[in-house]
Design a protein around this motif. Sequence first.
Motif, PDB file in Angstrom:
ATOM      1  N   PRO A  69       0.838  -1.204   0.000  1.00 27.61           N
ATOM      2  CA  PRO A  69       0.000   0.000   0.000  1.00 27.61           C
ATOM      3  C   PRO A  69       0.877   1.259   0.000  1.00 27.61           C
ATOM      4  O   PRO A  69       1.827   1.362   0.780  1.00 27.61           O
ATOM      5  CB  PRO A  69      -0.793  -0.106   1.302  1.00 27.61           C
ATOM      6  CG  PRO A  69      -0.683  -1.540   1.719  1.00 27.61           C
ATOM      7  CD  PRO A  69       0.617  -2.038   1.181  1.00 27.61           C
ATOM      8  N   ARG A  72      -4.266   8.938  -7.592  1.00 27.96           N
ATOM      9  CA  ARG A  72      -5.346   7.947  -7.517  1.00 27.96           C
ATOM     10  C   ARG A  72      -4.825   6.537  -7.245  1.00 27.96           C
ATOM     11  O   ARG A  72      -5.587   5.667  -6.838  1.00 27.96           O
ATOM     12  CB  ARG A  72      -6.156   7.938  -8.799  1.00 27.96           C
ATOM     13  CG  ARG A  72      -6.980   9.189  -8.971  1.00 27.96           C
ATOM     14  CD  ARG A  72      -7.890   9.062 -10.151  1.00 27.96           C
ATOM     15  NE  ARG A  72      -8.743  10.239 -10.219  1.00 27.96           N
ATOM     16  CZ  ARG A  72      -9.499  10.521 -11.225  1.00 27.96           C
ATOM     17  NH1 ARG A  72      -9.535   9.711 -12.263  1.00 27.96           N
ATOM     18  NH2 ARG A  72     -10.239  11.598 -11.213  1.00 27.96           N
ATOM     19  N   THR A 110      -3.180   3.406  -5.448  1.00 24.28           N
ATOM     20  CA  THR A 110      -3.243   2.983  -4.045  1.00 24.28           C
ATOM     21  C   THR A 110      -2.120   2.041  -3.641  1.00 24.28           C
ATOM     22  O   THR A 110      -1.831   1.911  -2.455  1.00 24.28           O
ATOM     23  CB  THR A 110      -4.581   2.271  -3.769  1.00 24.28           C
ATOM     24  OG1 THR A 110      -4.695   1.144  -4.652  1.00 24.28           O
ATOM     25  CG2 THR A 110      -5.755   3.218  -3.962  1.00 24.28           C
ATOM     26  N   HIS A 111      -1.498   1.373  -4.611  1.00 22.14           N
ATOM     27  CA  HIS A 111      -0.491   0.364  -4.289  1.00 22.14           C
ATOM     28  C   HIS A 111       0.731   0.486  -5.194  1.00 22.14           C
ATOM     29  O   HIS A 111       0.614   0.835  -6.376  1.00 22.14           O
ATOM     30  CB  HIS A 111      -1.071  -1.045  -4.438  1.00 22.14           C
ATOM     31  CG  HIS A 111      -2.047  -1.375  -3.373  1.00 22.14           C
ATOM     32  ND1 HIS A 111      -3.319  -0.856  -3.330  1.00 22.14           N
ATOM     33  CD2 HIS A 111      -1.928  -2.160  -2.268  1.00 22.14           C
ATOM     34  CE1 HIS A 111      -3.956  -1.314  -2.275  1.00 22.14           C
ATOM     35  NE2 HIS A 111      -3.128  -2.100  -1.609  1.00 22.14           N
ATOM     36  N   THR A 169      -4.259   0.908  -8.928  1.00 21.79           N
ATOM     37  CA  THR A 169      -5.372   1.416  -8.136  1.00 21.79           C
ATOM     38  C   THR A 169      -6.304   0.261  -7.834  1.00 21.79           C
ATOM     39  O   THR A 169      -6.670  -0.496  -8.732  1.00 21.79           O
ATOM     40  CB  THR A 169      -6.139   2.509  -8.893  1.00 21.79           C
ATOM     41  OG1 THR A 169      -5.214   3.561  -9.209  1.00 21.79           O
ATOM     42  CG2 THR A 169      -7.277   3.065  -8.062  1.00 21.79           C
TER      43      THR A 169
END
Length: 132
Positions: free
Chosen positions: A5, A112, A114-115, A131
């Motif tokens: 993350p 945008r 996330t990882h 994402t």
Amino acid sequence: MFTFPIAAVRKAIERGIEDAAANGGFRDPYYGTRSGEGERAGVWLVGDEGVYIMSNGRLAEGARALVIYSEQCHPRGDVDWWDYKRRQFGADDGIEFIEAERLLPLFDRNLRATHLNVELTETEIALSLITR
């Protein structure tokens, strides 16, 4: 490939910077074998018992670094973590340094996402964002 993350990776970088400020700099991930490399803000990608990202600031006596395991290779919960680690990282333990100056602009350009995906080849560390 190993996935982390982005928020957790940012925390590891921040923690390393805080520890370095409080305790006299950054730790040397290569134990003197590559002097000067990795002794700046960033994270260590560690292949050991699982694969994880670790903060790299010098630590106060008895303190522990911040560790974030990859989603694919955590020894608690991933029954095939050893096979995955061996295929993707290698059978030996190891440390690779990833500079904050490489990670933070990548994160900041892709708000945008996330990882973070980290893929190792014999010659490079490839970074990409996803994402979820």
